[in-house]
Write an enzyme that holds these catalytic residues in place. Sequence first.
Site, PDB file in Angstrom:
ATOM      1  N   CYS A  65      11.644  -1.316 -25.741  1.00  0.00           N
ATOM      2  CA  CYS A  65      11.444  -0.418 -26.893  1.00  0.00           C
ATOM      3  C   CYS A  65      10.397  -0.968 -27.846  1.00  0.00           C
ATOM      4  O   CYS A  65       9.495  -0.242 -28.282  1.00  0.00           O
ATOM      5  CB  CYS A  65      12.754  -0.181 -27.630  1.00  0.00           C
ATOM      6  SG  CYS A  65      13.867   0.906 -26.724  1.00  0.00           S
ATOM      7  N   HIS A  93      15.530   3.896 -33.207  1.00  0.00           N
ATOM      8  CA  HIS A  93      16.614   3.500 -32.310  1.00  0.00           C
ATOM      9  C   HIS A  93      17.868   4.308 -32.651  1.00  0.00           C
ATOM     10  O   HIS A  93      18.111   4.602 -33.819  1.00  0.00           O
ATOM     11  CB  HIS A  93      16.929   2.004 -32.469  1.00  0.00           C
ATOM     12  CG  HIS A  93      16.257   1.129 -31.454  1.00  0.00           C
ATOM     13  ND1 HIS A  93      15.398   0.108 -31.803  1.00  0.00           N
ATOM     14  CD2 HIS A  93      16.340   1.103 -30.094  1.00  0.00           C
ATOM     15  CE1 HIS A  93      14.981  -0.502 -30.702  1.00  0.00           C
ATOM     16  NE2 HIS A  93      15.529   0.080 -29.650  1.00  0.00           N
ATOM     17  N   GLU A 147      12.720   2.206 -37.423  1.00  0.00           N
ATOM     18  CA  GLU A 147      12.069   0.915 -37.226  1.00  0.00           C
ATOM     19  C   GLU A 147      10.829   0.787 -38.110  1.00  0.00           C
ATOM     20  O   GLU A 147       9.982   1.659 -38.155  1.00  0.00           O
ATOM     21  CB  GLU A 147      11.677   0.737 -35.756  1.00  0.00           C
ATOM     22  CG  GLU A 147      12.854   0.722 -34.798  1.00  0.00           C
ATOM     23  CD  GLU A 147      13.815  -0.459 -35.003  1.00  0.00           C
ATOM     24  OE1 GLU A 147      13.460  -1.386 -35.762  1.00  0.00           O
ATOM     25  OE2 GLU A 147      14.912  -0.433 -34.402  1.00  0.00           O
ATOM     26  N   ARG A 166      15.916 -10.214 -22.713  1.00  0.00           N
ATOM     27  CA  ARG A 166      17.231 -10.856 -22.552  1.00  0.00           C
ATOM     28  C   ARG A 166      17.860 -10.477 -21.218  1.00  0.00           C
ATOM     29  O   ARG A 166      18.620 -11.222 -20.628  1.00  0.00           O
ATOM     30  CB  ARG A 166      18.137 -10.406 -23.715  1.00  0.00           C
ATOM     31  CG  ARG A 166      19.498 -11.059 -23.788  1.00  0.00           C
ATOM     32  CD  ARG A 166      20.254 -10.593 -25.039  1.00  0.00           C
ATOM     33  NE  ARG A 166      20.346  -9.137 -25.152  1.00  0.00           N
ATOM     34  CZ  ARG A 166      21.212  -8.375 -24.475  1.00  0.00           C
ATOM     35  NH1 ARG A 166      22.058  -8.907 -23.622  1.00  0.00           N
ATOM     36  NH2 ARG A 166      21.229  -7.058 -24.651  1.00  0.00           N
TER      37      ARG A 166
HETATM   38  N1  PCA Z   1      16.479   0.782 -25.295  1.00  0.00           N
HETATM   39  C1  PCA Z   1      15.862  -0.456 -24.864  1.00  0.00           C
HETATM   40  C2  PCA Z   1      14.825  -0.051 -23.860  1.00  0.00           C
HETATM   41  C3  PCA Z   1      15.181   1.330 -23.451  1.00  0.00           C
HETATM   42  C4  PCA Z   1      16.122   1.801 -24.481  1.00  0.00           C
HETATM   43  O1  PCA Z   1      16.566   2.949 -24.592  1.00  0.00           O
HETATM   44  C5  PCA Z   1      15.346  -1.300 -26.036  1.00  0.00           C
HETATM   45  O2  PCA Z   1      15.889  -1.197 -27.145  1.00  0.00           O
HETATM   46  O3  PCA Z   1      14.416  -2.069 -25.847  1.00  0.00           O
END
Ligand code: PCA
Length: 218
Positions: free
Chosen positions: A148, A170, A85, A95
Site C-alpha cells: 500500500c 486505509h 494517509e 513483514r
Molecule cells: N493492504 C496492504 C496491501 C494490500 C492491502 O489491501 C497494505 O496495507 O500494504
Amino acid sequence: MKARQTRTVLLTGFDPFGGDTVNPSWEAVSRLHGKSIAGRQIVAEELPTTFDGAPKALRAALRRHAPELVLCIGQAGGRASMSLERVAINVNDARIPDNAGAQPIDTPVVRRGPAAYFTTLPIKAMHADLRAAGIPAEISQTAGTFVCNQVFYVLMHALAGTRIRGGFVHIPFLPQQVEAMPGTPSLDLDTIVAGLQVCIETALRTRRDLRIGAGATH
Ligand code: PCA
C-alpha cells in the site's frame, strides 16, 4: 462544438492477501464503479497485492483514465477507522510475502526518488466531513512499508508536477473477516462505501485544506 469529456475519478482497490479471501478495498471501490459523484464518472480498478505488479497496474490505470482525482484504497487490518494517509515513504520493508512471494527488505520504491511525498488530498477536511457523517475516521502518519505504501508513493511520484490530486485511504477489516478474531475492529461495507463517497465529494469541493489539529505524539 466539441463535447466536453466527463471528468473521471479513479479509485483503486487490492486483491485479497495474507491468507484472506476478501479485500474490503476492492469490495468497496467496485461498488462505486460506474457511479456519478458531483458530475464525475467513477472508475474502479483492481491492483494485485504484489510489489512488481501493483505499480505497473496503477500506471496503466492512470494512462487509461486520465483522472482528475485519484484515491487508492487498501486494507489495514486492525485499524478501527477510515484512515486518511498523510505521507508515503520511499522504502519497501515487507513483514510478510506479497501475493507473488516477494518480500523486499529496505529497498527504495523509486531509486533516487525523494524520501517521501505528502498526500495532495485535503485530509483534514475529509476527516471533519467523515466525522460529521458519523463515520469513524482518523489521520494516519504512516501507510506502513508494504504494497500500500509502495502504491501510494508511486502514485504521488507519478502525479508530482501535474494538477491531478491523489492520495491513499486505509480501511478496516469487514465484520466477516474478524469472526475468529475477537476484539479485532471492523467496519461494515455500507459504511466504508458511504465514507469513500464523502471522501470523494469533499476532495472535489475542497481546494485548500482546513487547518485542524490531528497530529500524534507517537
Ligand atoms: N493492504 C496492504 C496491501 C494490500 C492491502 O489491501 C497494505 O496495507 O500494504
